[in-house]
Design a protein around this motif. Sequence first.
Motif, mmCIF file in Angstrom:
data_model
loop_
_atom_site.group_PDB
_atom_site.id
_atom_site.type_symbol
_atom_site.label_atom_id
_atom_site.label_comp_id
_atom_site.label_asym_id
_atom_site.label_seq_id
_atom_site.Cartn_x
_atom_site.Cartn_y
_atom_site.Cartn_z
ATOM 1 N N VAL A 285 0.847 -1.193 0.000
ATOM 2 C CA VAL A 285 0.000 0.000 0.000
ATOM 3 C C VAL A 285 0.882 1.242 0.000
ATOM 4 N N ARG A 286 0.260 2.374 -0.344
ATOM 5 C CA ARG A 286 0.992 3.641 -0.408
ATOM 6 C C ARG A 286 0.088 4.745 0.101
ATOM 7 N N LEU A 287 0.618 5.633 0.953
ATOM 8 C CA LEU A 287 -0.143 6.719 1.551
ATOM 9 C C LEU A 287 0.270 8.045 0.913
ATOM 10 N N PHE A 288 -0.724 8.770 0.350
ATOM 11 C CA PHE A 288 -0.421 10.083 -0.215
ATOM 12 C C PHE A 288 -0.001 11.045 0.897
ATOM 13 N N ASP A 289 0.933 11.942 0.566
ATOM 14 C CA ASP A 289 1.406 12.903 1.562
ATOM 15 C C ASP A 289 0.331 13.924 1.926
ATOM 16 N N GLY B 68 -6.522 11.004 5.504
ATOM 17 C CA GLY B 68 -5.531 10.617 4.506
ATOM 18 C C GLY B 68 -6.117 9.685 3.463
ATOM 19 N N ILE B 69 -5.403 9.500 2.375
ATOM 20 C CA ILE B 69 -5.820 8.611 1.292
ATOM 21 C C ILE B 69 -4.728 7.568 1.060
ATOM 22 N N MET B 70 -5.124 6.306 1.060
ATOM 23 C CA MET B 70 -4.196 5.199 0.827
ATOM 24 C C MET B 70 -4.651 4.402 -0.396
ATOM 25 N N VAL B 71 -3.696 3.993 -1.229
ATOM 26 C CA VAL B 71 -3.981 3.168 -2.406
ATOM 27 C C VAL B 71 -3.020 1.994 -2.425
ATOM 28 N N ARG B 72 -3.280 1.045 -3.323
ATOM 29 C CA ARG B 72 -2.355 -0.078 -3.484
ATOM 30 C C ARG B 72 -1.073 0.397 -4.157
ATOM 31 N N ASP B 73 0.043 -0.220 -3.788
ATOM 32 C CA ASP B 73 1.336 0.131 -4.380
ATOM 33 C C ASP B 73 1.751 -0.993 -5.314
ATOM 34 N N THR B 74 1.554 -0.784 -6.608
ATOM 35 C CA THR B 74 1.883 -1.826 -7.586
ATOM 36 C C THR B 74 3.371 -2.015 -7.756
ATOM 37 N N GLN B 75 4.180 -1.095 -7.234
ATOM 38 C CA GLN B 75 5.637 -1.218 -7.373
ATOM 39 C C GLN B 75 6.265 -1.947 -6.188
ATOM 40 N N ASP B 76 5.437 -2.279 -5.174
ATOM 41 C CA ASP B 76 5.977 -2.934 -3.978
ATOM 42 C C ASP B 76 6.328 -4.372 -4.311
ATOM 43 N N SER B 77 7.575 -4.707 -4.167
ATOM 44 C CA SER B 77 8.037 -6.067 -4.482
ATOM 45 C C SER B 77 8.226 -6.907 -3.247
#
Length: 772
Positions: free
Chosen positions: A361-365, A518-527
């Motif tokens: 996941v990824r959290l926008f600043d 806050g807004i969180m989305v999936r992180d497709t670059q997370d390996s």
Amino acid sequence: MTKREKIRKAVVTVTCALFVTGIFSACTKFVGSVGETPSSATGGDWRDYNGKRIGVLYGTPMEDIAKKYFPDSEYVYLESYPDCNAALLSGKIDAYLGDEPGVRMIHNEQPRIDYIHDRITDQDYSFAFRKKDKRSAELCGELNDSIDKIRSDGTLQEIDDIWFGKDEDKKVVDMSDLTGENGRIRVITTATDVPWSYIKEGKNVGYDIDLVVHFYRDRGYSLELGDVDFGGRIPAVQSGKYDFTTDMNVTPEREEKVMFSKPTSSGGVILAILADEKAGSDKSNTDDFTSISQLNDPSVTIGVGMGDASENAVKETLPDAKIVYLNGVDLYKALQTEKVDALAYDYIQMQMAIQSGVSDVRLFDETIGEDIPIAVGISPRTEIPDLTDKINNFIDELKSDGTLDDMYRRWVIEKNETMPSIPVPESPSEHLIVGTTGLVRPYSYYSGTDLNGYDIELAYRFAAWLDADIEFKVYDYGAIVMATGSGDVDCSMANLNVTPERSESMIFSQPLFVNRTGIMVRDTQDSSKAGDKSFIENVAASFEKTFIRESRWKLFVSGIGTTLLITVLSILFGTALGFGVYLACRSGNPVANLITRLSVWLVQGMPVVVLLMILYYVVFKYAPVSGTFVSVIGFTLVFGAAVYGQLCVGVDAVDKGQLEGALSLGYGRNKAFFRIILPQATRHVLPVYRGEIVALIKATAVVGYIAVQDLTRMGDLVRSRTYEAFFPLIAVAAVYFILAGVLTFIVNRLTIGVDRDTRMKMGILKGVRLHD
């Protein structure tokens, strides 16, 4: 090697090959399924499944619903939810119809089984009683009064929160204080109907069981529970074997047969499907969001916490997006498993979640919406006088001496999770009940077995300030507002957002601080995703879930004991019955022979399960006997009929000259039978007798139809908790195989002395003078 031995060896070889092939196939399917991580099936339209294979539970309104809404489908009739789950996961059906609460619980335990949220029908759930029965009507009235009482005092909501919540430690039902001073009431249920009625750690638990125990405790009754499949519950009540049945769907057809109580809950029928097979879903790939503005699209779904102020922030900033309401504990899982495209939630909490190991996941600043005030929720029904003024005065003091800022700095900014030492009043003048969640770091969460966090420290400090001892009650966010409004707690400290809707149920203190959304989305670059588990790891995990967790091995041991009891007693009594009937008919009495032949024809020509149900619901309708007793009676009749037939064939195989020779030597007919004929007949009877024992132990698998919790039934109960078919079914099959082998071995050892082919020569000639 003789021809017979060659044939026997060939049969054994083929049997073993088929068994190994079956196990290999099951293992292959198991390995292929456990590692998959399917997408969500919350979207789609259930109408798209018309024409596909639909699973339908026997004896439920699902049959009529299937015919009405899925007229072009092929219906596959199944006995229980575990059977439905197994059929769906193995591809035997495309979907199945189920009650919404039960399917939701199944999805929580087995994510591969998802459901389409759009209800097909709306339903009420009620208890069912006998019609035209004065005592049943009185009992139904008593239950209705109890339902009204627990609904008004908030107990029914507490029961709902427990059994539809996530805290497994709360899911227990204490029956130890049921006095029985006013008698015993018998209740029939289906112990695979999660969350309504099921087995946990060897005990009956569930929403319905908890509600019944509250009713019995209030009225002074003791409880006797029976367990049958769905289709057997109404007949069990109608027959008088049980006084009422646990919750079921209220339908016009059922109202013609039984009398329903007031509804205990409501829901509807939905369609359960595989998570990776959404019908009609054309959702595009929206994982690569680079800005919050991209989320403002009708095709995007944003998850928010139930009752959380982040909902207003989304509506203001992203008005075109679709909002999905989630429980706090489900937020991150919903995002990871693609049930939603993004999350809108407390920015600090989402930061803590990532630090605690939530991956992919990824959290926008940047944040959205206005500042959200966080305050203490105070019950309007608290018995502590002037509690609102006292809390506000307490907060003023914390602000003036800098303590409140210090708490925020330690818990929220520095992430220091050490609880300071706070003095406890030695002789408290008040008892303070505080509601919290235990779900959200850094505000209220569990550290080991203890509550910890900003709100917990605040509660302890206020209790010390108030000179009160403190009691915490833990709820999820969906229940804490109701608990506070109803007076179940004096106040709630759980990072509560101040909203107009919540202000209608509780009184808020002055703000403690403000949060941002806050807004969180999936992180497709997370390996960092872990690879699929190995076969050994999957097997070990399933073994632990099936046998070790909740001590489920005890269920199998209990089932083995019941199966052995029924089998052994049926063998003993059946052998005696068959032998006695043969002796009674040996004289050739035409009336006795006619009655015997008719009885054997009826018993052998009827399916065992039908025989058991006739005995249980018709013959012993009003007799206070258990299902185990009726099972022994039924299988005694079955085994006795088999023994009678074996003796007829075995005795006829002995040459008639043997009897004539014995009679000519002065033997009486009885003595000739027992000393000459019967020993020779046994060599023809024993091979078939051993085979009947093996068939008997396997036939006992149907006793679950009459409320007996045997080995097969216990396997079903375990499957209903694990939602896996592989290990429970293999374990049941293996135990039956072992039991059959052990009983056959014992019978072989016991019959050595009467089989002339196996007795030692010297044993046969013992006591005979060979050289006189």
